[in-house]
Scaffold this active site. Structure first.
Site, PDB file in Angstrom:
ATOM      1  N   ASP A  97      -2.090   5.932 -37.355  1.00  0.00           N
ATOM      2  CA  ASP A  97      -2.709   8.001 -35.917  1.00  0.00           C
ATOM      3  C   ASP A  97      -1.909   9.175 -36.790  1.00  0.00           C
ATOM      4  O   ASP A  97      -0.451   9.559 -36.026  1.00  0.00           O
ATOM      5  CB  ASP A  97      -2.656   7.161 -34.786  1.00  0.00           C
ATOM      6  CG  ASP A  97      -3.314   8.331 -34.288  1.00  0.00           C
ATOM      7  OD1 ASP A  97      -3.911   9.168 -34.734  1.00  0.00           O
ATOM      8  OD2 ASP A  97      -2.558   8.356 -32.533  1.00  0.00           O
ATOM      9  N   ASP A 117       0.860   6.970 -30.010  1.00  0.00           N
ATOM     10  CA  ASP A 117       0.218   6.864 -31.289  1.00  0.00           C
ATOM     11  C   ASP A 117       0.205   5.320 -32.239  1.00  0.00           C
ATOM     12  O   ASP A 117      -0.692   5.212 -32.969  1.00  0.00           O
ATOM     13  CB  ASP A 117       1.184   7.581 -32.425  1.00  0.00           C
ATOM     14  CG  ASP A 117       1.139   9.187 -31.595  1.00  0.00           C
ATOM     15  OD1 ASP A 117      -0.444   9.389 -31.311  1.00  0.00           O
ATOM     16  OD2 ASP A 117       2.126  10.258 -31.082  1.00  0.00           O
ATOM     17  N   GLU A 139      -7.899   6.438 -38.379  1.00  0.00           N
ATOM     18  CA  GLU A 139      -9.132   6.870 -37.661  1.00  0.00           C
ATOM     19  C   GLU A 139      -9.823   8.124 -38.344  1.00  0.00           C
ATOM     20  O   GLU A 139      -9.220   9.144 -38.758  1.00  0.00           O
ATOM     21  CB  GLU A 139      -8.892   6.901 -36.269  1.00  0.00           C
ATOM     22  CG  GLU A 139      -9.265   5.814 -35.427  1.00  0.00           C
ATOM     23  CD  GLU A 139      -9.214   5.866 -33.987  1.00  0.00           C
ATOM     24  OE1 GLU A 139      -8.808   7.629 -33.622  1.00  0.00           O
ATOM     25  OE2 GLU A 139      -8.991   5.598 -33.601  1.00  0.00           O
TER      26      GLU A 139
END
Lengths: 158, 158
Positions: B7, B139, B67
């Site tokens: 992340d 995170d 992501e």
């Protein structure tokens, strides 16, 4: 004093190498690194990383100049960010100091005011550097303009 | 199958390492790499590059999951892009295949629907992975969720 100017992008990554000696400035090289849109982004970033490192090792710039990114949408910021991150990493790895300029500063230095069009910047950078024709592609001209701006600002501060 | 979920961020860069074996999934490690806001961005990117490379070499993930960035403004996209570019570069350098997932996909897999809140994702990832408490910081939980999503999708496709 040798300066590498960069104009980061993932499709086309502009670069320009300027050398100032005895009051004169000359262009050592300029152009754009290109990566294929058929490759995944991580392969394109690896290619840019290797080609940028080669550029740094070939020209041994003492300083690097780059424009602040000024908003053209989230998608574009992300893509430019990825390419920019790789360029900043190479400079840090090789210990080359980085100088950032706002695009309006670059335009002001090159054209005499902060809102010149892209083609005005190209024409003026051609004149300032005594080139036979405007540098191509656009990204190379922008990279040269940023390097030129840095040399100019350095001189002013001395 | 060992997966590294990431992340990306410049302040705090989340990571999570999951291993699937014999139908079970366990957490090998998770956390966040942090860089100081007092350093120039290129020094922070170099630090992330080195620490990420260390992570890859320590855990030898077979695949990496990340992501898709979904818009939170130009400034944020640029910063995340810079950190993301460095992570994608490390994966490409080490030949680790990269898989990208839309945040809504990750939420759907972890919580059962595409719009869970951050804290729901954290609670659900804790339950899914049988952890004593929710992974910290946020995170790290997001990175684990992305790795979990990837393992789930892999299994579905086999």
């Amino acid at each position: 004093m040798r300066v590498l100017g960069l104009d980061p992008g993932i499709e086309s990554f502009g670069f320009g190498v300027l050398e100032e000696e005895g009051g004169g400035i000359r262009v050592l090289d300029c152009g754009a690194l290109r990566t294929s849109s058929h490759l995944p982004v991580w392969e394109r970033l690896l290619q840019l990383y290797r080609e940028l490192k080669e550029l740094f090792l070939r020209f041994k710039p003492e300083e690097m100049a780059i424009e602040h990114f000024v908003g053209r949408g989230v998608r574009s910021a992300l893509e430019v960010g990825e390419a920019r991150g790789v360029a900043l990493l190479v400079a840090a790895e090789l210990g080359v100091p980085v100088f950032e300029y706002h695009p309006s500063k670059v335009k002001e230095i090159v054209t005499g005011y902060g809102r010149g069009s892209k083609s005005q910047v190209q024409r003026m950078i051609q004149l300032q550097l005594g080139l036979g024709s405007a540098p191509r592609p656009d990204d190379a001209a922008d990279a040269l303009a940023t390097a030129f701006c840095h040399l100019w600002e350095r001189k002013r501060k001395v």
